[in-house]
Design an enzyme around this catalytic site. Structure first.
Site, mmCIF file in Angstrom:
data_model
loop_
_atom_site.group_PDB
_atom_site.id
_atom_site.type_symbol
_atom_site.label_atom_id
_atom_site.label_comp_id
_atom_site.label_asym_id
_atom_site.label_seq_id
_atom_site.Cartn_x
_atom_site.Cartn_y
_atom_site.Cartn_z
ATOM 1 N N MET A 141 0.849 -1.197 0.000
ATOM 2 C CA MET A 141 0.000 0.000 0.000
ATOM 3 C C MET A 141 0.886 1.249 0.000
ATOM 4 S SD MET A 141 -3.493 -0.858 1.968
ATOM 5 C CE MET A 141 -2.967 -0.446 3.634
ATOM 6 N N TYR A 192 4.136 3.935 0.878
ATOM 7 C CA TYR A 192 4.847 4.519 2.021
ATOM 8 C C TYR A 192 5.887 3.507 2.495
ATOM 9 C CZ TYR A 192 5.298 8.433 5.169
ATOM 10 O OH TYR A 192 5.761 9.557 5.797
ATOM 11 N N HIS A 215 8.898 1.176 3.626
ATOM 12 C CA HIS A 215 9.935 1.191 4.657
ATOM 13 C C HIS A 215 10.847 -0.007 4.421
ATOM 14 C CE1 HIS A 215 7.561 -1.974 6.452
ATOM 15 N NE2 HIS A 215 6.517 -1.174 6.586
ATOM 16 N N ASP A 216 11.831 -0.164 5.294
ATOM 17 C CA ASP A 216 12.831 -1.229 5.098
ATOM 18 C C ASP A 216 12.202 -2.625 5.013
ATOM 19 O OD1 ASP A 216 14.888 0.502 4.907
ATOM 20 O OD2 ASP A 216 15.795 0.059 6.851
ATOM 21 N N HIS A 250 9.274 -3.400 3.499
ATOM 22 C CA HIS A 250 8.929 -3.574 2.074
ATOM 23 C C HIS A 250 10.179 -3.797 1.221
ATOM 24 C CE1 HIS A 250 5.543 -0.792 3.408
ATOM 25 N NE2 HIS A 250 4.883 -1.844 2.963
ATOM 26 N N GLY A 295 5.248 -9.562 4.280
ATOM 27 C CA GLY A 295 5.939 -9.508 5.559
ATOM 28 C C GLY A 295 5.178 -10.290 6.615
ATOM 29 N N ASP A 335 2.351 -9.050 9.298
ATOM 30 C CA ASP A 335 0.930 -9.316 9.070
ATOM 31 C C ASP A 335 0.722 -10.817 8.905
ATOM 32 O OD1 ASP A 335 0.185 -6.489 9.014
ATOM 33 O OD2 ASP A 335 1.329 -6.418 7.158
ATOM 34 N N MET A 382 8.675 -2.699 11.840
ATOM 35 C CA MET A 382 8.480 -1.604 10.893
ATOM 36 C C MET A 382 7.074 -1.633 10.322
ATOM 37 S SD MET A 382 12.062 -1.193 8.915
ATOM 38 C CE MET A 382 13.565 -0.939 9.846
#
Lengths: 294, 294
Positions: B30, B32, B34-35, B37, B147, B150, B184
């Site tokens: 989605m 934005y 971060h490390d 992703h 990840g 989730d 994260m």
């Protein structure tokens, strides 16, 4: 023709064809094949390099009081018919192959199901959409063929293919009929001899409705269809409906196509039939005669 | 890196790659980034010939009172990050591209959703499964990366891929953490400075729970986790749960894996974290000491 019973074997077999960039035509059925099915297979044969036919009586699309257990089956006869019609692969999995466990996910159909068969067959189209999602992913066809006798099914499948972005073309093929007009259906074997004679009046009611619609409102036409069928048959009329197609809503002048649809319940068979026509309401309400007056 | 906004363009682009039999790794996000992703993109880069990243804030997976409107977005920054991490294609469609109309069909998730986030986020996983069904069909990847932060999402997606017979591998990748252990998340930007410090205790509670579980029942462990988090943070503990994984049911000695999962609501951020462990209950209840007595 190869007969395949497992998903893995089918995928292995089709992977080779896809790597060779061969096009795949797919005809999903519940078996007990009749000339309607065979016409789909023949059309797929003309338009694709590989023709896959599936035979699977899908428990998910039958209600608790419906005919899942007694649905007619004859795999030996079907095998010969499918091969003669030009199928390359017959996929006929067991129920446990398709549903090894209670499903984590199914498809929910939200539109095009509040009318006609969807109204009485609760969950039916969810079951159809779920098994087709599975089959589309397993077979990955370029084209998939359905008979227009099940016009509501075609409307739902077109929505499914579009919404879930399947890379395939959904093709609705003309209904095959017996010589007296009765739409071919695996369920016709449930009819008694007397009912079989009466059943031709479903198609007659559609032809009459198409003519009545030139002069009458759709509501009046529906009434006259019911009267006609109650007079001509001993079945119970489940619905006679004129709706927009494929959305299956009350028709307006803006709809391009209309469906005239009928369902009659006989002692052991529930029969359906339909006709899709250009919107005549439009012509009546905004026709040239009327417009020229303004 | 190619930036693609329409489904048609993406399919056209990927068709060439598939014809050339190149493998596709897919990282749906989605945005934005971060490390966490980026580690998924880097892994996809290692394992596939073509890496597709999607950025789509999917309205269908947000409840009416959730943060769809204020969900953080920064496409410019994301574009640079995705490219640097090794993406070949960035797919970032508008909402109307993915949902041009009210859907005819969606995916309904029936299992693995009665616990943890599924309990409070009604319809969330239906929305996740629906958009992924679309994306899986559009991209047709060989491998897809998520990840493990989730973990419930991974459990649902594995069910989705299996039940709908998608020809792809679902890969759950280790949660990326800040130096103090905080998992994260794009939503970490919602935290105040004080909450940011407290938030590291979510991970601490998981480590403690793993140890407590060696001596205590799962129910007692859950209680101690709640006590710990209420002591260490000003957030509201939404759940502390020990369940079987991936089924997310009350754990028994027969389950292979367990999940220890936690959710804490801060003023503007709802954080989650989890740890998946081998089943210690099994060892306690049918351990060698006990067995050797019989």
């Amino acid at each position: 023709m190869k007969i395949v019973k497992t998903i893995q074997e089918l995928q292995y077999l089709l992977k080779k064809e896809k790597t060779a960039s061969r096009t795949i035509g797919f005809v999903p059925t519940m078996g007990y094949l009749h000339d309607g099915h065979l016409s789909l297979i023949k059309r797929a044969r003309k338009e694709s390099q590989i023709v896959v036919v599936s035979i699977f009586v899908n428990p998910l699309q039958f209600g608790p009081n419906e005919d899942f257990d007694r649905y007619p089956r004859d795999l030996e006869r079907d095998t010969k018919l499918a091969e003669d019609a030009g199928a390359d692969v017959l996929f006929c999995p067991e129920t446990t192959e398709m549903y090894p466990d209670k499903p984590v996910v199914t498809v929910a159909v939200h539109r095009r199901t509040d009318a006609l068969c969807g109204k009485s067959r609760i969950g039916h189209f969810d079951g159809v959409a779920t098994v087709l999602t599975k089959l589309f992913n397993i077979v990955a066809p370029d084209k998939v063929y359905f008979g227009m006798k099940d016009a509501q099914q075609v409307a739902v499948v077109k929505g499914l293919a579009e919404d879930f972005n399947f890379s395939l073309e959904v093709i609705g093929c003309e209904t095959k009929r017996e010589s007296d007009g009765l739409a071919m259906s695996s369920r016709n074997v449930y009819l008694t001899q007397k009912e079989r004679t009466e059943a031709s009046h479903l198609y007659q009611s559609l032809i009459k409705a198409k003519n009545w619609l030139l002069d009458l409102e759709s509501g009046e036409t529906e009434k006259k269809m019911i009267e006609y069928l109650e007079e001509q048959t001993n079945g119970t009329v489940e619905y006679c409906k004129i709706l927009s197609y494929p959305e299956l809503l009350s028709p307006t002048a803006f709809d391009e196509k209309l469906i005239i649809a009928v369902s009659v319940r006989f002692s052991k068979a529930r029969l359906i039939d339909n006709m899709i026509i250009d919107n005549v309401l439009e012509r009546k309400e905004s026709g040239e005669e009327t417009c020229s007056v303004h």
